[in-house]
Design a protein around this motif. Structure first.
Motif, PDB file in Angstrom:
ATOM      1  N   PHE A   2      -8.533 -53.612  -0.555  1.00  0.00           N
ATOM      2  CA  PHE A   2      -7.873 -54.888  -0.835  1.00  0.00           C
ATOM      3  C   PHE A   2      -8.487 -56.008   0.009  1.00  0.00           C
ATOM      4  O   PHE A   2      -8.790 -57.096  -0.494  1.00  0.00           O
ATOM      5  N   GLU A   3      -8.702 -55.721   1.277  1.00  0.00           N
ATOM      6  CA  GLU A   3      -9.278 -56.749   2.160  1.00  0.00           C
ATOM      7  C   GLU A   3     -10.701 -57.102   1.732  1.00  0.00           C
ATOM      8  O   GLU A   3     -11.093 -58.271   1.744  1.00  0.00           O
ATOM      9  N   LEU A   4     -11.469 -56.092   1.325  1.00  0.00           N
ATOM     10  CA  LEU A   4     -12.845 -56.365   0.883  1.00  0.00           C
ATOM     11  C   LEU A   4     -12.864 -57.120  -0.444  1.00  0.00           C
ATOM     12  O   LEU A   4     -13.644 -58.056  -0.633  1.00  0.00           O
ATOM     13  N   GLU A   5     -11.998 -56.719  -1.350  1.00  0.00           N
ATOM     14  CA  GLU A   5     -11.956 -57.379  -2.666  1.00  0.00           C
ATOM     15  C   GLU A   5     -11.571 -58.846  -2.545  1.00  0.00           C
ATOM     16  O   GLU A   5     -12.167 -59.704  -3.191  1.00  0.00           O
ATOM     17  N   THR A   6     -10.560 -59.118  -1.732  1.00  0.00           N
ATOM     18  CA  THR A   6     -10.144 -60.508  -1.603  1.00  0.00           C
ATOM     19  C   THR A   6     -11.273 -61.327  -0.953  1.00  0.00           C
ATOM     20  O   THR A   6     -11.511 -62.461  -1.356  1.00  0.00           O
ATOM     21  N   ALA A   7     -11.984 -60.717   0.001  1.00  0.00           N
ATOM     22  CA  ALA A   7     -13.106 -61.435   0.633  1.00  0.00           C
ATOM     23  C   ALA A   7     -14.236 -61.676  -0.376  1.00  0.00           C
ATOM     24  O   ALA A   7     -14.828 -62.762  -0.392  1.00  0.00           O
ATOM     25  N   LEU A   8     -14.514 -60.702  -1.230  1.00  0.00           N
ATOM     26  CA  LEU A   8     -15.555 -60.884  -2.258  1.00  0.00           C
ATOM     27  C   LEU A   8     -15.167 -62.012  -3.210  1.00  0.00           C
ATOM     28  O   LEU A   8     -15.996 -62.841  -3.600  1.00  0.00           O
ATOM     29  N   MET A   9     -13.909 -62.034  -3.571  1.00  0.00           N
ATOM     30  CA  MET A   9     -13.448 -63.054  -4.517  1.00  0.00           C
ATOM     31  C   MET A   9     -13.427 -64.437  -3.867  1.00  0.00           C
ATOM     32  O   MET A   9     -13.782 -65.429  -4.490  1.00  0.00           O
ATOM     33  N   GLU A  10     -13.002 -64.486  -2.600  1.00  0.00           N
ATOM     34  CA  GLU A  10     -12.984 -65.777  -1.897  1.00  0.00           C
ATOM     35  C   GLU A  10     -14.395 -66.297  -1.680  1.00  0.00           C
ATOM     36  O   GLU A  10     -14.602 -67.486  -1.457  1.00  0.00           O
ATOM     37  N   GLY A  11     -15.381 -65.384  -1.697  1.00  0.00           N
ATOM     38  CA  GLY A  11     -16.751 -65.781  -1.430  1.00  0.00           C
ATOM     39  C   GLY A  11     -17.104 -65.693   0.042  1.00  0.00           C
ATOM     40  O   GLY A  11     -18.187 -66.099   0.466  1.00  0.00           O
ATOM     41  N   SER A  12     -16.194 -65.149   0.851  1.00  0.00           N
ATOM     42  CA  SER A  12     -16.482 -65.036   2.291  1.00  0.00           C
ATOM     43  C   SER A  12     -17.259 -63.762   2.612  1.00  0.00           C
ATOM     44  O   SER A  12     -17.706 -63.566   3.728  1.00  0.00           O
ATOM     45  N   LEU A  13     -17.426 -62.891   1.611  1.00  0.00           N
ATOM     46  CA  LEU A  13     -18.231 -61.678   1.787  1.00  0.00           C
ATOM     47  C   LEU A  13     -19.203 -61.584   0.618  1.00  0.00           C
ATOM     48  O   LEU A  13     -18.809 -61.717  -0.547  1.00  0.00           O
ATOM     49  N   ALA A  14     -20.501 -61.376   0.932  1.00  0.00           N
ATOM     50  CA  ALA A  14     -21.513 -61.219  -0.121  1.00  0.00           C
ATOM     51  C   ALA A  14     -21.631 -59.739  -0.480  1.00  0.00           C
ATOM     52  O   ALA A  14     -21.430 -58.868   0.380  1.00  0.00           O
ATOM     53  N   VAL A  15     -21.953 -59.470  -1.743  1.00  0.00           N
ATOM     54  CA  VAL A  15     -22.101 -58.082  -2.194  1.00  0.00           C
ATOM     55  C   VAL A  15     -23.119 -57.336  -1.315  1.00  0.00           C
ATOM     56  O   VAL A  15     -22.917 -56.168  -0.971  1.00  0.00           O
ATOM     57  N   ALA A  16     -24.185 -58.044  -0.929  1.00  0.00           N
ATOM     58  CA  ALA A  16     -25.226 -57.405  -0.104  1.00  0.00           C
ATOM     59  C   ALA A  16     -24.666 -56.889   1.222  1.00  0.00           C
ATOM     60  O   ALA A  16     -25.163 -55.916   1.776  1.00  0.00           O
ATOM     61  N   ASP A  17     -23.625 -57.547   1.709  1.00  0.00           N
ATOM     62  CA  ASP A  17     -23.047 -57.156   3.003  1.00  0.00           C
ATOM     63  C   ASP A  17     -21.895 -56.162   2.866  1.00  0.00           C
ATOM     64  O   ASP A  17     -21.256 -55.799   3.860  1.00  0.00           O
TER      65      ASP A  17
END
Ligand code: ZN
Length: 501
Positions: free
Chosen positions: A364-379
């Motif tokens: 959940f934490e990773l998904e929300t970060a991916l959606m917010e754009g604060s986490l890149a798929v590469a990372d």
């Protein structure tokens, strides 16, 4: 039923038919299709999803709904037809916001994404999957924008799986769960009680695993006249109509749990769909109230029933007769403790009940970060490993045991994971109500009368399908909104006993 509502049912029935055809192709893709079929299947599924979407959002559909609404206004607002029209309207308004080209592209990308994920997972190589996942996340962010303004960019996705639920609600309930579950896991680790579960980690004949699993799910109520079980990489349940609700399972040659508890889990999903009012077939009321409710059924059967002493009072001697070498000399209590060992582990689907929700929080934490754009798929792999260390105290040695383990993202299912944890909570709330209604439930389960539980679920949950929104259904049944306490009470009672806390 009035003429206008009848017309709406017919029109929606065709949309549902296209959905059912897609589901058959999706089932086939995961169960039978050779790898060479992926490209062609992606086109076929994309075309079907576009056709279905076109029909669903057409102006004709809008007019048909409007006319049916006028008719429904004369009905009891709680009647099936009134609810059907209401749900049709809600689905229509949502679907209208999504462009048809997006639907086709999303289906195409995710159909191929599944094939790429399967290979990448096998090779434990995230880089193979990265470009596909980047496309999928970009499409998902685009999707959320169709529903702007929103409180959180994750809300529109979550709403597809758990109608009415908000990201903020999930954060609140997870916050409460996290503290107490981490404390419970720590208490078991410090209890001084060591559980040896080597007995469930040894070679088990695959045919015997299959046969025992079938015996169990037949006994608890899965109807093979209206379903079938096959094998797939990632177990799932899919229903095409109330008369055909299928499940799959996965057999691990040296681990008893995946096939056994996986089969009971999927059976819990399937019995839900097999129990929906048949009059809801080909309407939006078919299927479950939400994925959270669905998961409440699968996890109730898998854990509250399948990992209980009562259940094994019925099945342990059967298990011993399937696997005399492995269990002939082992008493039931030793087995019970082995299947209820608490230990932070890498794979979500094999996690014990005390640590399971921590796996969900990680996603959940990773998904929300991916959606917010604060986490890149590469990372993502590095972020996964870091969160795993934070929440579970372990770092996956490779991507297969880490970021690549779940099928969901490959199929574009972002926003789905929280429903697993919500399902645990709903299951515990229902369970407390069941014990009020059936105080001697344990006596029935101890003698293999599983139908007593299934009948209650049929009457109180299954038959309603998607007639009510999930939180409305929960409130109607239990008189309460979603709560974390019943699940925490359940965990503390069960593992307090196992670990002498
Ligand atoms: Zn499930």
């Amino acid at each position: 039923m009035g003429e206008k509502i009848k017309a709406l049912r017919e029109r929606i029935g065709e949309v549902r038919d296209l959905g059912a055809a897609s589901a058959v192709l999706g089932w086939d893709q995961q169960v039978n299709m050779p790898p060479g079929g992926a490209q062609g299947r992606a086109y076929a599924l994309a075309t079907l999803s576009k056709l279905s979407h076109q029909k669903a959002v057409s102006d004709d559909m809008g007019e048909t709904i409007e006319k049916a609404e006028a008719e429904a206004a004369q009905l009891d607002p709680d009647s099936d037809d009134a609810r059907l029209v209401q749900k049709a309207k809600r689905d229509y308004l949502k679907d209208r916001k999504v462009p048809n080209e997006w639907v086709g592209e999303f289906t195409h990308v995710t159909t191929l994404g599944y094939q790429v994920w399967e290979k990448a997972r096998e090779a434990s190589d995230f880089d193979q999957f990265k470009p596909e996942l980047e496309k999928i996340i970009a499409l998902r962010r685009q999707y959320a924008e169709f529903f702007a303004p929103y409180d959180h960019i994750y809300d529109p996705l979550l709403d597809d799986y758990e109608p009415g639920m908000k990201t903020a609600d999930v954060k609140t309930v997870f916050h409460q769960l996290r503290q107490e579950q981490v404390a419970l896991v720590q208490a078991t680790a410090e209890s001084g009680v060591e559980i040896d579960d080597a007995i469930i980690h040894q070679p088990f004949d695959e045919e015997a695993q299959w046969s025992f699993g079938v015996e169990v799910i037949k006994a608890i109520g899965y109807d093979f006249e209206r379903g079938r079980q096959d094998k797939s990489v990632h177990p799932f349940t899919t229903g095409f109509n109330p008369g055909d609700v299928r499940i799959t399972t996965r057999i691990a040659p040296k681990f008893l749990n995946p096939a056994l508890f996986g089969s009971i889990h999927e059976c819990g999903h399937a019995m839900y769909e097999q129990g929906v009012n048949p009059a809801y077939a080909r309407t939006p009321l078919d299927g479950g109230a939400s994925l959270g409710f669905h998961e409440s059924q699968s996890r109730m059967w898998e854990n509250m029933v399948g990992r209980s002493r009562a259940f094994w009072n019925v099945f342990y001697s059967r298990l011993q007769s399937y696997f005399p070498e492995q269990f002939g000399a082992i008493d039931m209590e030793t087995f019970y403790r082995a299947i209820n060992k608490v230990e932070p582990s890498l794979i979500r689907v094999e996690a014990d009940e005390a640590t399971y929700n921590l796996h969900i929080m990680l996603r959940f934490e990773l998904e929300t970060a991916l959606m917010e754009g604060s986490l890149a798929v590469a990372d993502l792999p590095a972020a996964w490993n870091e969160k795993s260390e934070q929440l579970l105290g372990i770092t996956p040695p490779n991507d297969k045991l880490g970021v690549l383990q779940d099928v969901h993202w490959s199929g574009g299912m972002v926003g789905y994971f929280p429903t697993y944890a919500l399902g645990n909570l709903i299951a515990a709330q229902l369970w407390e109500k069941i014990l009020v209604d059936i105080p001697d439930l344990e006596k029935h389960l101890n003698t293999g009368e599983f139908h007593v539980l299934l009948d209650w679920l049929r009457t109180n949950v299954h038959v309603y399908g998607a007639k009510y929104k999930p939180m409305e259904l929960l409130e109607r049944i239990t008189g309460d909104s979603l709560q974390a306490e019943p699940y925490l009470r359940y965990l503390k009672a069960k593992f307090g006993d196992v670990y002498g806390l």
